[in-house]
Scaffold this motif. Structure first.
Motif, mmCIF file in Angstrom:
data_model
loop_
_atom_site.group_PDB
_atom_site.id
_atom_site.type_symbol
_atom_site.label_atom_id
_atom_site.label_comp_id
_atom_site.label_asym_id
_atom_site.label_seq_id
_atom_site.Cartn_x
_atom_site.Cartn_y
_atom_site.Cartn_z
ATOM 1 N N HIS A 12 0.854 -1.198 0.000
ATOM 2 C CA HIS A 12 0.000 0.000 0.000
ATOM 3 C C HIS A 12 0.887 1.245 0.000
ATOM 4 O O HIS A 12 1.743 1.400 0.870
ATOM 5 N N ILE A 13 0.688 2.109 -0.979
ATOM 6 C CA ILE A 13 1.366 3.407 -0.999
ATOM 7 C C ILE A 13 0.301 4.478 -0.802
ATOM 8 O O ILE A 13 -0.664 4.559 -1.571
ATOM 9 N N LEU A 14 0.476 5.287 0.233
ATOM 10 C CA LEU A 14 -0.472 6.352 0.550
ATOM 11 C C LEU A 14 0.228 7.698 0.420
ATOM 12 O O LEU A 14 1.441 7.800 0.632
ATOM 13 N N ASP A 32 -3.462 5.122 -10.244
ATOM 14 C CA ASP A 32 -3.501 3.667 -10.150
ATOM 15 C C ASP A 32 -2.075 3.120 -10.233
ATOM 16 O O ASP A 32 -1.474 3.076 -11.306
ATOM 17 N N THR A 33 -1.516 2.722 -9.090
ATOM 18 C CA THR A 33 -0.123 2.263 -9.072
ATOM 19 C C THR A 33 0.056 0.910 -9.757
ATOM 20 O O THR A 33 1.180 0.550 -10.115
ATOM 21 N N SER A 34 -1.031 0.173 -9.961
ATOM 22 C CA SER A 34 -0.906 -1.155 -10.575
ATOM 23 C C SER A 34 -0.390 -1.065 -12.011
ATOM 24 O O SER A 34 0.283 -1.979 -12.482
ATOM 25 N N GLN A 35 -0.680 0.031 -12.703
ATOM 26 C CA GLN A 35 -0.213 0.157 -14.087
ATOM 27 C C GLN A 35 1.297 0.380 -14.165
ATOM 28 O O GLN A 35 1.892 0.277 -15.235
ATOM 29 N N TYR A 36 1.928 0.626 -13.013
ATOM 30 C CA TYR A 36 3.385 0.771 -12.973
ATOM 31 C C TYR A 36 4.051 -0.438 -12.324
ATOM 32 O O TYR A 36 5.245 -0.410 -12.017
ATOM 33 N N GLY A 37 3.271 -1.472 -12.078
ATOM 34 C CA GLY A 37 3.832 -2.699 -11.517
ATOM 35 C C GLY A 37 3.765 -2.799 -10.012
ATOM 36 O O GLY A 37 4.394 -3.690 -9.424
ATOM 37 N N ILE A 38 3.005 -1.913 -9.372
ATOM 38 C CA ILE A 38 2.871 -1.950 -7.913
ATOM 39 C C ILE A 38 1.421 -2.294 -7.565
ATOM 40 O O ILE A 38 0.521 -1.468 -7.724
ATOM 41 N N GLN A 39 1.207 -3.525 -7.114
ATOM 42 C CA GLN A 39 -0.127 -4.010 -6.797
ATOM 43 C C GLN A 39 -0.437 -3.780 -5.319
ATOM 44 O O GLN A 39 0.438 -3.910 -4.459
ATOM 45 N N ASP A 63 4.196 8.190 0.654
ATOM 46 C CA ASP A 63 4.944 8.697 -0.499
ATOM 47 C C ASP A 63 5.422 10.129 -0.277
ATOM 48 O O ASP A 63 4.655 10.999 0.140
ATOM 49 N N VAL A 64 6.707 10.361 -0.578
ATOM 50 C CA VAL A 64 7.279 11.701 -0.450
ATOM 51 C C VAL A 64 7.777 12.209 -1.804
ATOM 52 O O VAL A 64 8.569 13.153 -1.863
ATOM 53 N N GLY A 65 7.287 11.595 -2.886
ATOM 54 C CA GLY A 65 7.662 12.044 -4.225
ATOM 55 C C GLY A 65 8.163 10.946 -5.136
ATOM 56 O O GLY A 65 8.397 11.176 -6.329
ATOM 57 N N THR A 66 8.299 9.736 -4.612
ATOM 58 C CA THR A 66 8.833 8.626 -5.408
ATOM 59 C C THR A 66 7.883 8.216 -6.517
ATOM 60 O O THR A 66 8.315 7.915 -7.641
ATOM 61 N N VAL A 67 6.582 8.197 -6.225
ATOM 62 C CA VAL A 67 5.609 7.754 -7.231
ATOM 63 C C VAL A 67 5.673 8.642 -8.476
ATOM 64 O O VAL A 67 5.577 8.151 -9.611
ATOM 65 N N ALA A 68 5.848 9.930 -8.292
ATOM 66 C CA ALA A 68 5.950 10.848 -9.441
ATOM 67 C C ALA A 68 7.136 10.481 -10.321
ATOM 68 O O ALA A 68 7.053 10.545 -11.562
ATOM 69 N N GLN A 69 8.253 10.066 -9.712
ATOM 70 C CA GLN A 69 9.428 9.680 -10.486
ATOM 71 C C GLN A 69 9.227 8.331 -11.178
ATOM 72 O O GLN A 69 9.771 8.087 -12.264
ATOM 73 N N LYS A 94 10.328 -6.888 -11.162
ATOM 74 C CA LYS A 94 9.858 -8.049 -10.409
ATOM 75 C C LYS A 94 10.965 -8.539 -9.481
ATOM 76 O O LYS A 94 12.038 -7.960 -9.405
ATOM 77 N N GLY A 95 10.701 -9.635 -8.790
ATOM 78 C CA GLY A 95 11.680 -10.203 -7.883
ATOM 79 C C GLY A 95 12.952 -10.631 -8.596
ATOM 80 O O GLY A 95 12.948 -10.936 -9.792
ATOM 81 N N VAL A 96 14.042 -10.660 -7.840
ATOM 82 C CA VAL A 96 15.336 -11.051 -8.395
ATOM 83 C C VAL A 96 15.475 -12.568 -8.374
ATOM 84 O O VAL A 96 15.221 -13.203 -7.347
#
Length: 419
Positions: free
Chosen positions: A234-236, A275-282, A302-308, A318-320
Motif C-alpha cells: 500500500h502506498i499512501l 492507479d499504481t498497478s499500471q506501474y507494476g505496484i499491486q 509517499d514523499v515524491g517517489t511515485v511521481a518519479q 519483479k523479484g530477483v
C-alpha cells in the motif's frame, strides 16, 4: 527507609548469588536494567525517573540512538508529524518543522537524555540475560573489549526492560550469485547519499519507506535506480487535504470503522497518486489499516517517489532470480546491467540471541508473542518496549505502562520483610 531496605536487599542478593557461584562478581542495580539506549530505552528511563525510580541503561554502541546516528541516510526525515513522534513528558521544541530532519530528531533525543539526567553505560554488549530462580533476580552479562582483552561484567536486578528494538540487526537476504557480483552490495544501514552513485545503474531491493526514499534520493543525484517490488504494498500520500494522512486516519477512526477509513484512504490515494498497478505496484486485498493491525505491515507514505516512477526515472522490477558479474536476472526472465545494489530489506530483532529461559519473545522473529497492546509485560519482572510495530507512539505507550507497573512493585518493597 526505602533506600536502606534496598541496600540490605542488595547485600542479601549478592550473598545468595555468591554462595551459588563463588567465582562470580556482581553489580547490583537498585532499579530496572534497560537494554538499549534508543528512543524506547530513553522513554522508559524518563517515565521511571518521573516516579522516583532509578534505572540503568546498557548500550552496546558508544552513543545514544545508534540506529539513528550511524545507520540512516542523510536525507531522512520523520515519516510522521512530530506530535506523533515525541517521547513522553517532553514535547519537541517550538519552531521545528512538522517533519523534523534526522539531525533535528537526534538533537531532541540528546536534549531529552540531558533533561532527565539519563546516562547510559556505553560499549556494553549484553550477551546473556537470564532469570535466577534460586535468588529471584535477573542476571545480565555484558561483554566489552578493553586493551584487546574481553571483559565480562554481570549485573543483578529485579526488573529487566528489553529496549533493543525491532531493528537491532540488519536483515540481508541470500540471493543467488551475490558472491559473483562485481559491484558494491550494501544494506541501507550503510547508505548515506546518492552522490556516490551519480550516473550509475542502481538496483534497490525492497519497497518499504526506506527503499522508496532511497530511490528518490538516487534520482536527485542523477543515478538510474530500479526498484524491486516483489510483494503487494500500500502506498499512501503523506498528506491529504494538507493534513497528515496518519493524523487524519487517527481522527476518522474516532467515529468510523477501520473498513470505512481504509476505503476512504484508498479512494484518496487513487485520486492523488493514481492507479499504481499500471506501474507494476499491486495493492494488497486487505486495506492499509487493517493490514497494519493484523500483520504489522506498515504502508508506504509517499514523499515524491511515485511521481518519479510515473516519469520513468525509476523502473519497477519483479523479484530477483539471480545475480551475475554485472547484471541481474529477474523472475520474469528480464536481464539488466547493474552497477550497484542497495538492500532496503529491513531489520530484525536480536533478542533470542541473548535473552534466555523466557517464552515472552518468539524464537522465530524475536518479537513479543502477545500482540499489541499486550506485548509489553512478561513474567518475573520482564518487560518490552519498542516492539509494537507502531513506531515511537507505540514506544511511548509501552514506556508509560511499564513505569506504572514497576511503581507498584517498587512501593511494595517498603513493606516486604527480608527472609
Amino acid at each position: 527507609m526505602l533506600m536502606e531496605y534496598l541496600k540490605e536487599l542488595e547485600c542479601k542478593m549478592i550473598h545468595d548469588y555468591q554462595k551459588k557461584d563463588k567465582m562470580a562478581t556482581s553489580i547490583f542495580v537498585q532499579g530496572p536494567i534497560i537494554v538499549g539506549a534508543g528512543p524506547s530505552g530513553l522513554a522508559a528511563a524518563a517515565c521511571l525517573k518521573q516516579k522516583g525510580i532509578p534505572s540503568l541503561i546498557l548500550e552496546r554502541a558508544n552513543c545514544l540512538a545508534s540506529m539513528w546516528q550511524l545507520k540512516t541516510y542523510d536525507r531522512l526525515k520523520l515519516h510522521l508529524p512530530k506530535q506523533f513522534c515525541q517521547l513522553p513528558l517532553m514535547p519537541f521544541p517550538k519552531g521545528l518543522p512538522s517533519y523534523p530532519t534526522k539531525q533535528q530528531f537526534l538533537s531532541y533525543l540528546k536534549a531529552y537524555a540531558n533533561h532527565f539526567d539519563i546516562n547510559p553505560i556505553f560499549g556494553k554488549q549484553v550477551v546473556n540475560a537470564e532469570f535466577d530462580h534460586v535468588c529471584g533476580v535477573w542476571r545480565v552479562k555484558t561483554q566489552e573489549v578493553i586493551m584487546k582483552k574481553s571483559i565480562v561484567i554481570e549485573y543483578v536486578c529485579q526488573w529487566l526492560i528489553v529496549a533493543s528494538g525491532e531493528n537491532a540487526e540488519e536483515f540481508v537476504p541470500s540471493i543467488e550469485g551475490m558472491e559473483q557480483f562485481q559491484g558494491p552490495i550494501l544494506h541501507t544501514s550503510l547508505y548515506k547519499s546518492g552522490s556516490m552513485f551519480c550516473g550509475k545503474n542502481v538496483l534497490v531491493v525492497g519497497c518499504g519507506n526506506s527503499g522508496m526514499e532511497v530511490c528518490l534520493d538516487l534520482c536527485n543525484h542523477n543515478a538510474h535506480p530500479s526498484l524491486v517490488v516483489r510483494d503487494t504494498v500500500h502506498i499512501l500520500p503523506q498528506q491529504i487535504f494538507g493534513k497528515s494522512t496518519f493524523g487524519l486516519s487517527m481522527w476518522l477512526l474516532k467515529w468510523f470503522s477501520v473498513h470505512f477509513v481504509d476505503q476512504f484512504l484508498l479512494i484518496m490515494s487513487h485520486l492523488i497518486l493514481g492507479d499504481t498497478s499500471q506501474y507494476g505496484i499491486q495493492r494488497p486485498k486487505i486495506g492499509p489499516l487493517e493490514l497494519k493491525n493484523l500483520y504489522g505491515k506498515t504502508p508506504v507514505l509517499d514523499v515524491g517517489t511515485v511521481a518519479q516512477i510515473k516519469t520513468g526515472k525509476i523502473q519497477v522490477c519483479k523479484g530477483v532470480k539471480r545475480l551475475a558479474h554485472n547484471a541481474v536476472e529477474f523472475v520474469d526472465g528480464k536481464v539488466e546491467n547493474i552497477d550497484a545494489i542497495v538492500l532496503a530489506t529491513g531489520y530484525k530483532s536480536n533478542v533470542p540471541s541473548w535473552l534466555k529461559g523466557s517464552d515472552m519473545f518468539s524464537e522465530k522473529d524475536g518479537l513479543p508473542r502477545k500482540p499489541f497492546p499486550n506485548g509489553w509485560k512478561g513474567e518475573k519482572g520482564l518487560y518490552a518496549v519498542g516492539f509494537t510495530k507502531r513506531g515511537l507512539l507505540g514506544s511511548s505507550i509501552d514506556a508509560k505502562r511499564i513505569a506504572e507497573d514497576i511503581e507498584h512493585s517498587w512501593k511494595a518493597l517498603k513493606a516486604k520483610p527480608l527472609a
